[in-house]
Design a protein around this motif. Structure first.
Motif, PDB file in Angstrom:
ATOM      1  N   PRO A 166      -8.565   2.892  -5.197  1.00 21.15           N
ATOM      2  CA  PRO A 166      -7.108   2.853  -5.400  1.00 21.15           C
ATOM      3  C   PRO A 166      -6.325   3.291  -4.167  1.00 21.15           C
ATOM      4  N   GLU A 167      -6.899   4.188  -3.362  1.00 19.11           N
ATOM      5  CA  GLU A 167      -6.221   4.643  -2.151  1.00 19.11           C
ATOM      6  C   GLU A 167      -6.110   3.540  -1.104  1.00 19.11           C
ATOM      7  N   ASP A 168      -6.954   2.515  -1.205  1.00 16.31           N
ATOM      8  CA  ASP A 168      -6.955   1.404  -0.248  1.00 16.31           C
ATOM      9  C   ASP A 168      -6.070   0.250  -0.702  1.00 16.31           C
ATOM     10  N   ALA A 169      -5.504   0.338  -1.908  1.00 16.68           N
ATOM     11  CA  ALA A 169      -4.950  -0.829  -2.593  1.00 16.68           C
ATOM     12  C   ALA A 169      -3.754  -1.468  -1.900  1.00 16.68           C
ATOM     13  N   LEU A 170      -3.075  -0.761  -1.005  1.00 12.62           N
ATOM     14  CA  LEU A 170      -1.952  -1.365  -0.287  1.00 12.62           C
ATOM     15  C   LEU A 170      -2.419  -2.260   0.853  1.00 12.62           C
ATOM     16  N   ASN A 171      -3.684  -2.133   1.219  1.00  9.69           N
ATOM     17  CA  ASN A 171      -4.224  -2.922   2.329  1.00  9.69           C
ATOM     18  C   ASN A 171      -5.361  -3.859   1.911  1.00  9.69           C
ATOM     19  N   ILE A 172      -6.126  -3.447   0.902  1.00 13.59           N
ATOM     20  CA  ILE A 172      -7.278  -4.213   0.433  1.00 13.59           C
ATOM     21  C   ILE A 172      -7.245  -4.226  -1.094  1.00 13.59           C
ATOM     22  N   LEU A 173      -7.555  -5.360  -1.692  1.00 12.63           N
ATOM     23  CA  LEU A 173      -7.538  -5.479  -3.147  1.00 12.63           C
ATOM     24  C   LEU A 173      -8.467  -4.440  -3.772  1.00 12.63           C
ATOM     25  N   GLU A 174      -7.919  -3.653  -4.688  1.00 11.60           N
ATOM     26  CA  GLU A 174      -8.714  -2.608  -5.329  1.00 11.60           C
ATOM     27  C   GLU A 174      -9.933  -3.207  -6.023  1.00 11.60           C
ATOM     28  N   GLY A 175     -11.099  -2.608  -5.787  1.00  9.72           N
ATOM     29  CA  GLY A 175     -12.342  -3.075  -6.381  1.00  9.72           C
ATOM     30  C   GLY A 175     -13.043  -4.161  -5.586  1.00  9.72           C
ATOM     31  N   TYR A 176     -12.373  -4.670  -4.533  1.00  6.45           N
ATOM     32  CA  TYR A 176     -12.961  -5.749  -3.730  1.00  6.45           C
ATOM     33  C   TYR A 176     -13.966  -5.155  -2.745  1.00  6.45           C
ATOM     34  N   ARG A 177     -15.036  -5.906  -2.477  1.00  6.30           N
ATOM     35  CA  ARG A 177     -16.081  -5.462  -1.550  1.00  6.30           C
ATOM     36  C   ARG A 177     -15.963  -6.252  -0.245  1.00  6.30           C
ATOM     37  N   LEU A 181     -15.568  -2.426   8.512  1.00  5.88           N
ATOM     38  CA  LEU A 181     -14.667  -2.573   9.643  1.00  5.88           C
ATOM     39  C   LEU A 181     -13.218  -2.715   9.183  1.00  5.88           C
ATOM     40  N   ASN A 182     -13.029  -3.103   7.933  1.00  2.00           N
ATOM     41  CA  ASN A 182     -11.686  -3.362   7.407  1.00  2.00           C
ATOM     42  C   ASN A 182     -11.045  -2.147   6.739  1.00  2.00           C
ATOM     43  N   PHE A 183     -11.744  -1.030   6.706  1.00  2.00           N
ATOM     44  CA  PHE A 183     -11.229   0.178   6.062  1.00  2.00           C
ATOM     45  C   PHE A 183     -10.761   1.200   7.097  1.00  2.00           C
ATOM     46  N   ASP A 184      -9.786   2.007   6.705  1.00  2.00           N
ATOM     47  CA  ASP A 184      -9.357   3.168   7.503  1.00  2.00           C
ATOM     48  C   ASP A 184      -8.888   2.782   8.895  1.00  2.00           C
ATOM     49  N   ARG A 185      -8.080   1.715   8.970  1.00  2.00           N
ATOM     50  CA  ARG A 185      -7.579   1.263  10.255  1.00  2.00           C
ATOM     51  C   ARG A 185      -6.076   1.521  10.375  1.00  2.00           C
ATOM     52  N   ASP A 196     -11.313 -11.020   4.507  1.00  2.00           N
ATOM     53  CA  ASP A 196     -11.761 -11.133   3.117  1.00  2.00           C
ATOM     54  C   ASP A 196     -11.381  -9.874   2.344  1.00  2.00           C
ATOM     55  N   GLY A 197     -10.513 -10.038   1.347  1.00  2.00           N
ATOM     56  CA  GLY A 197     -10.065  -8.920   0.536  1.00  2.00           C
ATOM     57  C   GLY A 197      -8.724  -8.351   0.943  1.00  2.00           C
ATOM     58  N   ALA A 198      -8.155  -8.812   2.068  1.00  2.00           N
ATOM     59  CA  ALA A 198      -6.911  -8.244   2.590  1.00  2.00           C
ATOM     60  C   ALA A 198      -5.716  -8.593   1.710  1.00  2.00           C
ATOM     61  N   ILE A 199      -4.779  -7.645   1.617  1.00  2.00           N
ATOM     62  CA  ILE A 199      -3.508  -7.888   0.944  1.00  2.00           C
ATOM     63  C   ILE A 199      -2.608  -8.685   1.883  1.00  2.00           C
ATOM     64  N   PHE A 200      -1.906  -9.674   1.335  1.00  2.00           N
ATOM     65  CA  PHE A 200      -0.981 -10.497   2.115  1.00  2.00           C
ATOM     66  C   PHE A 200       0.351 -10.532   1.366  1.00  2.00           C
ATOM     67  N   ASP A 208       6.468 -15.520  -8.651  1.00  2.00           N
ATOM     68  CA  ASP A 208       7.042 -14.357  -9.314  1.00  2.00           C
ATOM     69  C   ASP A 208       6.628 -13.055  -8.646  1.00  2.00           C
ATOM     70  N   GLU A 209       5.822 -13.138  -7.602  1.00  2.00           N
ATOM     71  CA  GLU A 209       5.341 -11.931  -6.951  1.00  2.00           C
ATOM     72  C   GLU A 209       5.349 -12.110  -5.435  1.00  2.00           C
ATOM     73  N   THR A 210       5.167 -11.018  -4.733  1.00  2.00           N
ATOM     74  CA  THR A 210       5.129 -11.042  -3.275  1.00  2.00           C
ATOM     75  C   THR A 210       3.780 -10.589  -2.732  1.00  2.00           C
ATOM     76  N   LYS A 211       2.960  -9.995  -3.569  1.00  2.00           N
ATOM     77  CA  LYS A 211       1.685  -9.428  -3.139  1.00  2.00           C
ATOM     78  C   LYS A 211       0.542 -10.345  -3.534  1.00  2.00           C
ATOM     79  N   PHE A 212      -0.155 -10.861  -2.521  1.00  2.00           N
ATOM     80  CA  PHE A 212      -1.307 -11.733  -2.733  1.00  2.00           C
ATOM     81  C   PHE A 212      -2.510 -11.105  -2.027  1.00  2.00           C
ATOM     82  N   HIS A 213      -3.657 -11.704  -2.182  1.00  2.00           N
ATOM     83  CA  HIS A 213      -4.818 -11.236  -1.432  1.00  2.00           C
ATOM     84  C   HIS A 213      -5.651 -12.434  -0.987  1.00  2.00           C
ATOM     85  N   ILE A 214      -6.507 -12.212  -0.017  1.00  2.00           N
ATOM     86  CA  ILE A 214      -7.325 -13.266   0.579  1.00  2.00           C
ATOM     87  C   ILE A 214      -8.747 -13.178   0.039  1.00  2.00           C
TER      88      ILE A 214
END
Length: 276
Positions: A166-177, A181-185, A196-200, A208-214
């Motif tokens: 959940p702490e990563d959820a603004l940058n990476i989809l929560e629960g995504y693997r 290299l994509n964490f803590d940057r 892969d997994g990034a929030i866009f 209806d939303e602005t938050k997507f993921h890859i």
């Protein structure tokens, strides 16, 4: 003044400041074109010139870009990422000093953009401009240091997979693997690059939303299964895609054009830091 500062920074750089590799490179009259003697003072000269350019730019109304017209609640983390992107993509914003009004960015955005759902065809989000893994590794950690210098984080094996919390959820989809290299940057990593997994985030009048993921594993909608339009490295360029990108009802996409920037006050600030 901006051009002067940029040229003095180039003159101070290792390419033209103490470059013995190019000692034999001369013009027709024998003048040596690459200075082989290192001069530390060139960095200060570049910093001074860039600071002068900043002062003049600010006196004429230019300033660092911040997007303040959100019509919905957005976290500070998300604002920072959007500010970094839109400083380039928002047409003629306060940060831009010189842009090329004859340029068109539609094709640039289309070739950088990745599908954000399975209804967007590859022809509208071709994702074929691929940042290298090396360039992704150059971004700093969340602690503000290069990944190889961080004493608290280990990026030695980027093939390791980690699940987003959940702490990563603004940058990476929560629960995504995805790769460690994509964490803590740092914020620029998440603003500039997709993976892969990034929030866009995008402002889509058709959604209806602005938050997507890859999702970009091999058979995913942004994966590399197309015969022609595929991504080589697994990283995508978010930085140059205007956040006012729309999905159309036929599955296509539309991009908001902007004039490609040549000089911005933000670049001056960054280059002063490099010089200093």
């Amino acid at each position: 003044m901006g051009i002067k500062g940029e040229l003095l920074l180039m003159a101070a750089s290792p390419l033209f400041n103490g470059n013995s590799d190019m000692a034999g490179f001369t013009n027709n009259d024998g003048t040596v074109l690459f200075n082989t003697t290192y001069d530390e003072s060139k960095w200060q000269r570049a910093a001074d010139a860039l600071k002068t350019a900043i002062d003049v730019a600010e006196a004429n109304g230019h300033k660092i870009y911040y997007k303040n017209d959100f019509t919905f609640d957005v976290s500070q983390t998300s604002k920072t990422k959007i500010n970094i992107r839109q400083a380039i993509c928002e047409p003629f914003n306060d940060e831009v000093i010189w842009s090329n009004t004859n340029s068109r960015t539609y094709w640039l955005q289309r070739t950088c953009m990745m599908p954000l759902s399975n209804v967007v065809p590859a022809r509208e989000a071709r994702m074929i401009f691929s940042p290298t893994i090396g360039s992704a590794s150059k971004f700093y950690t969340k602690n503000g240091v290069p990944i190889e210098e961080d004493k608290t984080l280990d990026f030695s094996d980027i093939t390791k997979i980690r699940e987003a919390s959940p702490e990563d959820a603004l940058n990476i989809l929560e629960g995504y693997r995805t790769s460690i290299l994509n964490f803590d940057r740092e914020p620029r990593f998440y603003a500039d690059l997709g993976f892969d997994g990034a929030i866009f985030y995008k402002q889509d009048s058709n959604a209806d939303e602005t938050k997507f993921h890859i999702e970009s594993k091999f058979q995913d909608y942004a994966g590399s299964f197309d015969a022609f339009d595929f991504n080589i490295s697994g990283y995508f360029i978010k930085k140059v895609v205007n956040w006012e990108y729309n999905f159309n009802s036929d599955g296509g996409g539309s991009y908001k054009e902007y004039a490609w920037y040549r000089i911005t006050i933000g670049r001056f600030v960054f280059n002063v830091c490099r010089s200093s």
